[in-house]
Design an enzyme around this catalytic site. Structure first.
Site, PDB file in Angstrom:
ATOM      1  N   ASN A  22      -0.582  -7.626  -3.492  1.00  0.00           N
ATOM      2  CA  ASN A  22      -1.763  -6.206  -4.620  1.00  0.00           C
ATOM      3  C   ASN A  22      -0.137  -5.283  -5.151  1.00  0.00           C
ATOM      4  O   ASN A  22       0.389  -5.560  -5.037  1.00  0.00           O
ATOM      5  CB  ASN A  22      -2.560  -5.733  -4.824  1.00  0.00           C
ATOM      6  CG  ASN A  22      -1.793  -5.058  -2.862  1.00  0.00           C
ATOM      7  OD1 ASN A  22      -1.451  -5.052  -1.959  1.00  0.00           O
ATOM      8  ND2 ASN A  22      -1.345  -4.040  -2.945  1.00  0.00           N
ATOM      9  N   ASP A  58      -7.464  -5.642  -4.814  1.00  0.00           N
ATOM     10  CA  ASP A  58      -6.298  -5.388  -4.082  1.00  0.00           C
ATOM     11  C   ASP A  58      -6.485  -6.835  -3.482  1.00  0.00           C
ATOM     12  O   ASP A  58      -6.704  -7.149  -2.552  1.00  0.00           O
ATOM     13  CB  ASP A  58      -6.651  -4.499  -2.389  1.00  0.00           C
ATOM     14  CG  ASP A  58      -6.302  -4.842  -1.347  1.00  0.00           C
ATOM     15  OD1 ASP A  58      -5.249  -4.778  -2.022  1.00  0.00           O
ATOM     16  OD2 ASP A  58      -5.848  -4.620  -0.585  1.00  0.00           O
ATOM     17  N   TRP A  77       3.954 -11.011   1.938  1.00  0.00           N
ATOM     18  CA  TRP A  77       3.176 -10.782   3.718  1.00  0.00           C
ATOM     19  C   TRP A  77       2.921 -12.171   3.864  1.00  0.00           C
ATOM     20  O   TRP A  77       2.742 -12.316   5.252  1.00  0.00           O
ATOM     21  CB  TRP A  77       2.964  -9.580   3.714  1.00  0.00           C
ATOM     22  CG  TRP A  77       1.733  -9.356   3.187  1.00  0.00           C
ATOM     23  CD1 TRP A  77       1.585  -9.106   2.137  1.00  0.00           C
ATOM     24  CD2 TRP A  77       0.473  -9.818   3.709  1.00  0.00           C
ATOM     25  NE1 TRP A  77      -0.208  -8.815   1.433  1.00  0.00           N
ATOM     26  CE2 TRP A  77      -0.828  -9.415   2.926  1.00  0.00           C
ATOM     27  CE3 TRP A  77       0.148 -10.307   4.880  1.00  0.00           C
ATOM     28  CZ2 TRP A  77      -2.079  -9.629   2.790  1.00  0.00           C
ATOM     29  CZ3 TRP A  77      -1.389 -10.370   5.191  1.00  0.00           C
ATOM     30  CH2 TRP A  77      -2.220 -10.530   4.245  1.00  0.00           C
ATOM     31  N   TRP A 129     -11.253 -14.390  12.016  1.00  0.00           N
ATOM     32  CA  TRP A 129      -9.842 -13.972  11.492  1.00  0.00           C
ATOM     33  C   TRP A 129      -8.868 -15.052  11.734  1.00  0.00           C
ATOM     34  O   TRP A 129      -7.705 -14.400  12.525  1.00  0.00           O
ATOM     35  CB  TRP A 129      -9.263 -12.570  11.642  1.00  0.00           C
ATOM     36  CG  TRP A 129      -8.679 -11.708  10.719  1.00  0.00           C
ATOM     37  CD1 TRP A 129      -7.932 -10.810  10.825  1.00  0.00           C
ATOM     38  CD2 TRP A 129      -9.475 -10.955   9.944  1.00  0.00           C
ATOM     39  NE1 TRP A 129      -7.149 -10.078  10.165  1.00  0.00           N
ATOM     40  CE2 TRP A 129      -8.743 -10.107   9.155  1.00  0.00           C
ATOM     41  CE3 TRP A 129     -10.594 -10.962   8.879  1.00  0.00           C
ATOM     42  CZ2 TRP A 129      -8.136  -9.275   7.932  1.00  0.00           C
ATOM     43  CZ3 TRP A 129     -10.562 -10.038   7.732  1.00  0.00           C
ATOM     44  CH2 TRP A 129      -9.110  -9.374   7.072  1.00  0.00           C
ATOM     45  N   GLU A 164       0.529  -1.326   0.049  1.00  0.00           N
ATOM     46  CA  GLU A 164       0.104   0.105  -0.129  1.00  0.00           C
ATOM     47  C   GLU A 164       0.900   1.498  -0.025  1.00  0.00           C
ATOM     48  O   GLU A 164       0.733   2.425   0.015  1.00  0.00           O
ATOM     49  CB  GLU A 164      -1.121  -0.015   1.846  1.00  0.00           C
ATOM     50  CG  GLU A 164      -2.211  -0.820   1.280  1.00  0.00           C
ATOM     51  CD  GLU A 164      -2.265  -2.018   0.551  1.00  0.00           C
ATOM     52  OE1 GLU A 164      -1.423  -3.179   1.035  1.00  0.00           O
ATOM     53  OE2 GLU A 164      -2.462  -2.723  -0.329  1.00  0.00           O
TER      54      GLU A 164
HETATM   55  O1  LIG Z   1       0.574  -5.379   0.532  1.00  0.00           O
HETATM   56  C1  LIG Z   1       0.779  -5.533   1.774  1.00  0.00           C
HETATM   57  O2  LIG Z   1       2.047  -4.977   2.026  1.00  0.00           O
HETATM   58  C2  LIG Z   1       0.471  -5.579   3.227  1.00  0.00           C
HETATM   59  C3  LIG Z   1       0.531  -6.491   4.124  1.00  0.00           C
HETATM   60  C4  LIG Z   1      -0.024  -6.904   5.224  1.00  0.00           C
HETATM   61  C5  LIG Z   1       0.287  -6.928   6.986  1.00  0.00           C
HETATM   62  O3  LIG Z   1       1.846  -6.722   6.818  1.00  0.00           O
HETATM   63  O4  LIG Z   1      -0.525  -6.974   7.750  1.00  0.00           O
HETATM   64  C6  LIG Z   1      -2.126  -6.909   4.634  1.00  0.00           C
HETATM   65  C7  LIG Z   1      -2.191  -6.854   3.594  1.00  0.00           C
HETATM   66  N1  LIG Z   1      -1.074  -5.958   2.290  1.00  0.00           N
HETATM   67  C8  LIG Z   1      -3.734  -6.987   2.991  1.00  0.00           C
HETATM   68  O5  LIG Z   1      -4.311  -6.632   2.039  1.00  0.00           O
HETATM   69  C9  LIG Z   1      -4.267  -7.449   4.486  1.00  0.00           C
HETATM   70  O6  LIG Z   1      -5.594  -7.890   3.467  1.00  0.00           O
HETATM   71  C10 LIG Z   1      -3.578  -7.640   5.203  1.00  0.00           C
HETATM   72  C11 LIG Z   1      -5.055  -8.417   6.836  1.00  0.00           C
HETATM   73  C12 LIG Z   1      -3.589  -8.362   7.724  1.00  0.00           C
HETATM   74  C13 LIG Z   1      -4.006  -8.352   8.923  1.00  0.00           C
HETATM   75  O7  LIG Z   1      -2.867  -8.555   9.505  1.00  0.00           O
HETATM   76  O8  LIG Z   1      -5.055  -8.750   9.407  1.00  0.00           O
HETATM   77  N2  LIG Z   1      -2.327  -8.005   7.371  1.00  0.00           N
HETATM   78  C14 LIG Z   1      -2.984  -7.669   5.775  1.00  0.00           C
END
Ligand SMILES: O=C(O)c1cc(C(=O)O)c2c(n1)C(=O)C(=O)c1cc(C(=O)O)[nH]c1-2
Length: 593
Positions: free
Chosen positions: A265, A312, A247, A487, A180
């Protein structure tokens, strides 16, 4: 060095073969999250009770889970500041040692989805932790002493770490977060002894940096053929901020000697900024499963799950390595309950796509996958590119959170089924033009979310469920409704039980065959951690970290109230605060003596 190389890998293999231990975050290299233990079973689980609890003293979302490797201790970790504790299992969680890294808190604003961490890796007397600030560390498991640290990224350009490393041979392998923030995703291997980097494979860019050889790297069983697709499928230079952050989880097949993981993404969420000559471009290798040689990083095969992502749909979900019979033949397969709402089954030697069926019935962004081309058949009505910049495309299912997010599934070799916590949410998605500034959000879309339409007579307004999925038939076998998205990572056991946690804070045990709830316990906060089990001195334990947060709980974790905040999470999980509050606690369960 060679002797240690074999030793480290052997050590993890030996530990995972002992049903009394829980030595890796996913239970074994293959990502099964299955335990052969059956002391706690369908007939006595009603008696299960908490034997002790331990407060971590940290408030944000607690992902991952405790490790047990037979030395009478539990090794746990926390979200930022990533404390590590060795707790005495025989003495109600007395702290044997603790370690707290010194970290630059300026990394926190570049963590998209809470300051989570998915846990420790263990091998050969050492613990490995990826700190939020991109420092990878090795600790002596006996004493907690720091053995080495390595720098895996730079938070000033938006890089951070949330994932759990995996030790394969003499290497500790770790990815990066920051999709992001316009980072360029990479997976890197470090020497377990010294912390020196051995290889790095980028997710985007020229073949020699992605570690692809177009003559030998396969795609759907055939060589990739064309060179540098990681450059040519992007507008000029956009691959340099192309995202594709790995990740999530890594799995490993010791016989084929291949690691498997997925990339996130592509760059900005505004698809219009990722076209070539105004037309959709694949944006390779974002949202791609990579099979790599752990020794060199070389890509053996690649499969892009979503070319030209418009929603995404990060492709990082765990790839479970399962041996199955498919159309009368034994296949070494890979199954993934994907963010996209599709359950995929692939041949893990060649990367051929065998099955792609919807596990989330509301899924509407694509009608199906073409198994020959490996491409989804996208539904134009929900194409955020076709609908256009500054147009709000409504009722897309699933959301950017996916029909399943990072919560790892369980696979029982006894039933042949996968057990997974699921999100039942849909979204409105409005892309907008955005500019890249290093270290600043590079998001380019506004999201709101709502519960998916109910089905199977399910509760109106629910946003989650727990399912048993047949990966070969591509069918849901049973489904249990949940008020909120599930989750938490699942556990399946030889005691005919599946365990999982809920965002309200329950830990539940259900019958593996029917999904019938047999037991529940309310922990002090929402569960986004994974339920693990192990045996010590003849007693089986179940243990889980609670502590609400993650993307689903970001409203609570970061104190957000505006519905569009938290990348849309607040709009659908606003009511969570009526059920739970923050706070990390480890709860350990056992049967009475
Ligand atoms: O694109 C990224 O770098 C990135 C990193 C992370 C992250 O590191 O926790 C999440 C996401 N995207 C993401 O899209 C996502 O849905 C998400 C959920 C979570 C979580 O721990 O609940 N992390 C992340």
């Amino acid at each position: 060095m060679a002797a240690t190389a074999v030793h480290a890998n052997q050590n993890v293999l030996e530990l995972q073969d002992n049903p009394e231990y829980w030595a890796t975050q996913l239970g074994n290299y293959q990502g099964h999250r299955f335990s052969q233990l059956d002391q706690i079973n369908r007939d006595n689980v009603q008696e299960l009770r908490s034997v002790w609890q331990f407060s971590t003293g940290v408030l944000r979302g607690h992902e991952g889970g405790p490790l047990y490797v037979g030395d009478g201790r539990l090794y746990i970790h926390t979200p930022f500041p990533n404390k590590v504790f060795a707790l005495d299992l025989e003495d109600e969680g007395r702290v044997i040692w603790s370690y707290e890294p010194v970290q630059d808190s300026r990394v926190i604003p570049v963590m998209c989805c809470d300051t989570v961490n998915r846990g420790l890796a263990y091998a050969d007397g050492r613990l490995f932790l990826g700190q939020a600030d991109n420092t990878l560390i090795a600790l002596d498991a006996e004493s907690g002493e720091l053995l080495w640290e390595a720098n895996n990224g730079d938070h000033t350009i938006g890089e951070s770490n949330t994932m759990s490393p995996l030790v394969v041979h003499d290497k500790v392998i770790v990815g990066i977060s920051g999709g992001e923030y316009g980072i360029r995703g990479h997976l890197s291997a470090y020497d377990v002894e010294t912390g020196e980097m051995v290889w790095r494979g980028y997710s985007t860019g020229p073949d020699d940096e992605v570690l692809i050889d177009p003559e030998t790297t396969l795609m759907l069983g055939e060589p990739v053929g064309e060179a540098d697709l990681g450059v040519t499928t992007w507008p000029e230079g956009e691959w340099e901020r192309g995202g594709g952050a790995p990740w999530g989880w890594i799995t490993y097949d010791p016989e084929l000697d291949l690691i498997y993981y997925g990339t996130g993404n592509p760059g900005t969420w505004n698809p219009d900024q990722r076209t070539v000559d105004g037309e959709p471009a694949d944006n390779k290798w974002a949202i791609t499963i990579f099979a790599r040689d752990p020794n060199t990083g070389e890509a053996k095969w690649v499969f892009q799950k979503v070319p030209f992502d418009e929603w995404d749909y990060d492709g990082v979900n765990e790839n479970q390595l399962i041996d199955i019979e498919f159309e009368g033949e034994e296949r070494k397969a890979l199954a993934v309950i994907d963010r996209t709402g599709f359950g995929l089954l692939m041949d893990r030697e060649t990367g051929e796509l065998l099955v792609a069926e919807k596990f989330a019935p509301e899924t509407n962004w694509a009608d199906s996958y073409d198994l020959e081309t490996g491409r989804p058949v996208v539904n134009e009505e929900y194409s955020t590119f076709r609908q256009g910049v500054d147009v709000n495309t409504t009722n897309i299912c699933p959301t950017a959170m996916g029909a399943k997010n990072m919560q790892p599934s369980a696979y029982s070799p006894n039933t042949g089924l996968i057990y997974a916590g699921i999100n039942r949410i849909c979204m409105n998605y409005e892309p907008y033009e955005t500019e890249y500034i290093a270290g600043q959000p590079y998001v380019g879309a506004t999201l709101t979310m709502m519960p998916a339409p109910s089905h199977n007579g399910s509760m109106e307004g629910r946003t989650g469920s727990f399912i048993a999925w047949d990966p070969v038939a591509g069918e849901t076998v049973w489904e249990v409704d949940e008020r909120f998205a599930v989750w938490s990572g699942a556990l399946a056991t030889a005691g005919d039980l599946a365990f999982y946690g809920t965002l309200e804070g329950h830990v539940k045990a259900v019958d593996l065959e029917t999904g019938e709830e047999l037991w529940r316990f309310k922990t002090p906060s929402g569960v986004i951690g994974n339920v693990n089990t192990f045996m010590h001195e003849g007693k089986q334990y179940v243990a889980v970290l609670s502590g609400v947060g993650g993307w689903a709980g970001i409203g609570l974790a970061a104190g957000l109230e505006d519905p569009e905040e938290g990348l849309g999470a607040v709009s659908v999980f606003g009511a969570l605060g009526d059920y739970t509050k923050l706070g990390g606690v480890l709860t350990v369960f056992a049967l009475p003596d």
